[in-house]
Every structure is written in structure tokens, then in C-alpha cells.
Design an enzyme around this catalytic site. Structure first.
Site, short mmCIF file in Angstrom:
data_model
loop_
_atom_site.label_atom_id
_atom_site.label_comp_id
_atom_site.label_asym_id
_atom_site.label_seq_id
_atom_site.Cartn_x
_atom_site.Cartn_y
_atom_site.Cartn_z
N ASP A 41 0.81 -1.22 0.00
CA ASP A 41 0.00 0.00 0.00
C ASP A 41 0.84 1.27 0.00
O ASP A 41 0.31 2.37 0.06
CB ASP A 41 -0.95 0.01 1.19
CG ASP A 41 -0.22 0.07 2.53
OD1 ASP A 41 1.02 -0.09 2.53
OD2 ASP A 41 -0.88 0.28 3.56
N ARG A 100 14.27 25.59 0.72
CA ARG A 100 13.88 26.86 0.09
C ARG A 100 12.61 27.44 0.71
O ARG A 100 12.31 28.62 0.51
CB ARG A 100 13.68 26.65 -1.42
CG ARG A 100 14.99 26.54 -2.18
CD ARG A 100 14.79 26.09 -3.61
NE ARG A 100 14.44 24.68 -3.69
CZ ARG A 100 14.26 24.02 -4.83
NH1 ARG A 100 14.39 24.66 -5.98
NH2 ARG A 100 13.96 22.74 -4.82
N GLN A 101 11.89 26.63 1.47
CA GLN A 101 10.69 27.14 2.15
C GLN A 101 11.07 27.51 3.58
O GLN A 101 10.66 26.88 4.55
CB GLN A 101 9.59 26.08 2.11
CG GLN A 101 9.15 25.73 0.68
CD GLN A 101 7.99 24.76 0.67
OE1 GLN A 101 7.01 24.92 1.39
NE2 GLN A 101 8.09 23.73 -0.17
N LYS A 199 18.51 39.88 -11.66
CA LYS A 199 17.38 39.22 -12.32
C LYS A 199 16.11 39.45 -11.54
O LYS A 199 16.13 39.91 -10.40
CB LYS A 199 17.63 37.72 -12.46
CG LYS A 199 17.57 36.99 -11.12
CD LYS A 199 17.48 35.50 -11.23
CE LYS A 199 17.19 34.90 -9.86
NZ LYS A 199 17.15 33.46 -9.84
N ARG A 201 12.22 37.34 -10.74
CA ARG A 201 11.55 36.04 -10.85
C ARG A 201 10.04 36.29 -10.83
O ARG A 201 9.44 36.42 -9.77
CB ARG A 201 11.97 35.13 -9.69
CG ARG A 201 11.57 33.68 -9.86
CD ARG A 201 11.96 32.85 -8.66
NE ARG A 201 13.38 32.62 -8.55
CZ ARG A 201 14.05 31.67 -9.20
NH1 ARG A 201 13.40 30.88 -10.04
NH2 ARG A 201 15.34 31.53 -9.04
N ASP A 225 26.34 28.66 -7.66
CA ASP A 225 25.08 28.64 -6.91
C ASP A 225 25.11 27.48 -5.94
O ASP A 225 25.94 26.57 -6.08
CB ASP A 225 23.88 28.52 -7.87
CG ASP A 225 22.66 29.30 -7.38
OD1 ASP A 225 22.63 29.64 -6.18
OD2 ASP A 225 21.76 29.58 -8.18
N ASP A 229 18.12 23.55 -9.76
CA ASP A 229 16.90 22.76 -9.80
C ASP A 229 16.44 22.60 -11.24
O ASP A 229 16.83 21.67 -11.94
CB ASP A 229 15.84 23.41 -8.92
CG ASP A 229 14.60 22.53 -8.76
OD1 ASP A 229 14.56 21.43 -9.37
OD2 ASP A 229 13.66 22.93 -8.05
N ALA A 231 17.25 24.66 -13.58
CA ALA A 231 18.37 25.22 -14.35
C ALA A 231 18.01 26.49 -15.12
O ALA A 231 18.83 26.98 -15.89
CB ALA A 231 18.95 24.17 -15.31
#
Length: 318
Positions: A41, A100-101, A199, A201, A225, A229, A231
Site C-alpha cells: 500500500d 527553500r521554504q 534578475k 523572478r 550557486d 533545480d 536550471a
């Protein structure tokens, strides 16, 4: 290497057994006997095949894809060792997922990095050993000791030799403002100047290059970096640098997450070489000719030995 009565044991779950084997080889130990699998399961089961009573246990598990399965494997293994009376349990997490959170970027956001830290401590871990957290302050999310290793010494040694052999003028570039501190330290380490990609986002996993701060014309570029992730950031930055006159573009990171379209983007990009560390395993379909993997298993092995012998780990940062 034994400094006290407790014996040391290395165990691994399923995320990165090759990395755990490298660590155990460095220490001259065998991997502990265990089985981690799933019932029909989907529930995870763990069988520990040897006694760990009073032992100093190190559980090696990167919480990479599949992230939630790997986190549950780690938590259940820690619980099993705790209930088997292990003397001390160290969670060795080369790549810490959910990092990242780490803050509330907007209203009603969770802080998942703190939740995962609490789960690891509640499961029974006595300390954590990890590398290059996305945000160093995540160490403070844990109520147990955290040894935070750096991949920079391994990368800087590689690039020092590369710069020496190429003879070209080189500059380190931060792919965004958030990575400036890391990139500046790296540039100082290999004694070259620093430039910054400015930059924005517009949404998650999408980035747009706005401007380049610094002189990059006719220079070899090293983009640095902590993780790659999808890229998008690194590939867009490399393209912008090349369009503005950069000679060769190299990129490097600690954690090669490489999800979604990352491999296709890197394959088709102007990046000449991508150097990554082996904190996250690369599957066969992710192995490109332009991707070079450097191992940090010896760094983790040395850290584990120092933790076991109650010695300072900070000397490994240089």
C-alpha cells in the site's frame, strides 16, 4: 580511531547508498545491515539487521527526489534506532530538502523547512550533519546541534587548478542577488573579481535576467550557486553573459537537483562545463558529457570521524 567505548555504525536508506558506501570506505567500516522498503500500500518499513544498543549511529540520507519518501525513510530509520537503544543518532543529510521554504514570502505561506527540522528532532535524532543549506539560518530551526559543512573548499581547489592551467582572465559571477555572499567568498578563495547578475523572478522556477553588474567582456566566467533545480536561472545567466562578451562560461553548484527540464536546458545551453558535488545522486539520464561530478564523501567521512571522537568540525571549513 576509536576514542571511547561506544562503537560507530554507518547506515543508509535508499536515496544515496553509493555516497554512504564512499563514506564507510573512507572510515574503513562496513555499511550496517538494514532493509528499507515499502508494503504493497506504499507504507515504508525498516528492518535493522544488527544490534545498535549503545552505538554511535550515523544515518546517511539525502532528502532529494522523491523528497517525501526519502524524508519518511529517514524519520522511520531514526525512530527504529531510537527504539533499539542506540547511544547517539546523527542524521547525515548531504542535501536537505524543503530548505527553500525557509520564510513566509507571502501571507499564509508555511515554513516547511522548520517543520522538517522539527520532525527530524522529534523522530529521535541527536544531531544533524549537512552541507550548504539554502539559507544558513535554517541551522537555527533545529533544537539539536547542526554541523553545517561547506562544499566551497572542494570546488575552489578544482577551479584554482583550472584557472592556473588556462591562463585566461577569470571572474566569478553570482547568478542572482541572493547568492552574492556565497559568490564573494568563493571569489576571494580563488583570488578573482566578482560580478553579479541582476534578475527578477515573475513566478516560481522562472527567471529573467535584467542586467549584469561588473566587467565580464572577454573573460572566463564561473557561475556559482548552492543548487541547480530546473536550471532556468543558471542557463539564462550564462546566455546573458555570453551575449555580453564573455569568453567561456563554466558553472558549479553543490546540489545538482536537476528536476523537470533541467537536463535538456543544460544540454542546449552555452555552458561549457557544469561541476557539481555528489550530495544528490545523478541518474543515468542526467549524466551529460558537460557535467563533472566531484565527491565530498571524504569531507563527510572526516566530519563523522571528528563528531565520533568529539573533535572540532570547523577545521573542515577551510
Amino acid at each position: 580511531m576509536i576514542a571511547h567505548g561506544k562503537n560507530i555504525k554507518i547506515f543508509t536508506a535508499n536515496s544515496n547508498p553509493e555516497f554512504a558506501k564512499k563514506i564507510s570506505d573512507h572510515l574503513g567500516l562496513a555499511i550496517g545491515k538494514s532493509e528499507v522498503g515499502k508494503f504493497s500500500d506504499g507504507e515504508i518499513f525498516v528492518n535493522i539487521g544488527e544490534t545498535v544498543r549503545g552505538s554511535d549511529v550515523f544515518v546517511v540520507q539525502s532528502t532529494c527526489s522523491p523528497v517525501n519518501d526519502n524524508i519518511m525513510e529517514l524519520l522511520i530509520m531514526i525512530d527504529a534506532f531510537k527504539r533499539a537503544s542506540a547511544g547517539r543518532i546523527t542524521a547525515v543529510i548531504p542535501y536537505f530538502g524543503y530548505a527553500r521554504q525557509d520564510r513566509k514570502a507571502k501571507a499564509r505561506d508555511p515554513i516547511s523547512a522548520k517543520l522538517v527540522a522539527d520532525l527530524i528532532a522529534t523522530a529521535g535524532a541527536d544531531r544533524v550533519l549537512t552541507m550548504d543549506l539554502h539559507a544558513p539560518q535554517i541551522q537555527g530551526f533545529f533544537n539539536i546541534p547542526v554541523d553545517h559543512l561547506l562544499g566551497m573548499p572542494v570546488l575552489s581547489k578544482y577551479y584554482k587548478n583550472k584557472i592556473k592551467s588556462s591562463g585566461n582572465e577569470t571572474i566569478v559571477v553570482s547568478p542572482d542577488l541572493g547568492s552574492v555572499t556565497r559568490a564573494r567568498a568563493f571569489a576571494q578563495k580563488i583570488d578573482v573579481p566578482l560580478a553579479i547578475v541582476d534578475k527578477r523572478r515573475p513566478k516560481a522556477n522562472v527567471s529573467e535576467v535584467m542586467n549584469i553588474i561588473g566587467d565580464i567582456k572577454d573573460k572566463d566566467i564561473i557561475l556559482l550557486d548552492d543548487m541547480i533545480d530546473t536550471a532556468g536561472t543558471i542557463v539564462n545567466s550564462a546566455k546573458a553573459l555570453k551575449e555580453r562578451g564573455a569568453k567561456n562560461v563554466y558553472a558549479c553548484c553543490t546540489h545538482a537537483v536537476l528536476s523537470g527540464p533541467a537536463i535538456e536546458r543544460i544540454r542546449d545551453s552555452v555552458i561549457d562545463e557544469l561541476v557539481v558535488l555528489d550530495t544528490v545522486p545523478l541518474t543515468e539520464e542526467k549524466k551529460l558529457e558537460k557535467i563533472k561530478v566531484l565527491s565530498v564523501a571524504n569531507v563527510f567521512g572526516e566530519a563523522i570521524e571528528r563528531i565520533y571522537e568529539d573533535l572540532s568540525v570547523s577545521t573542515l571549513f577551510s
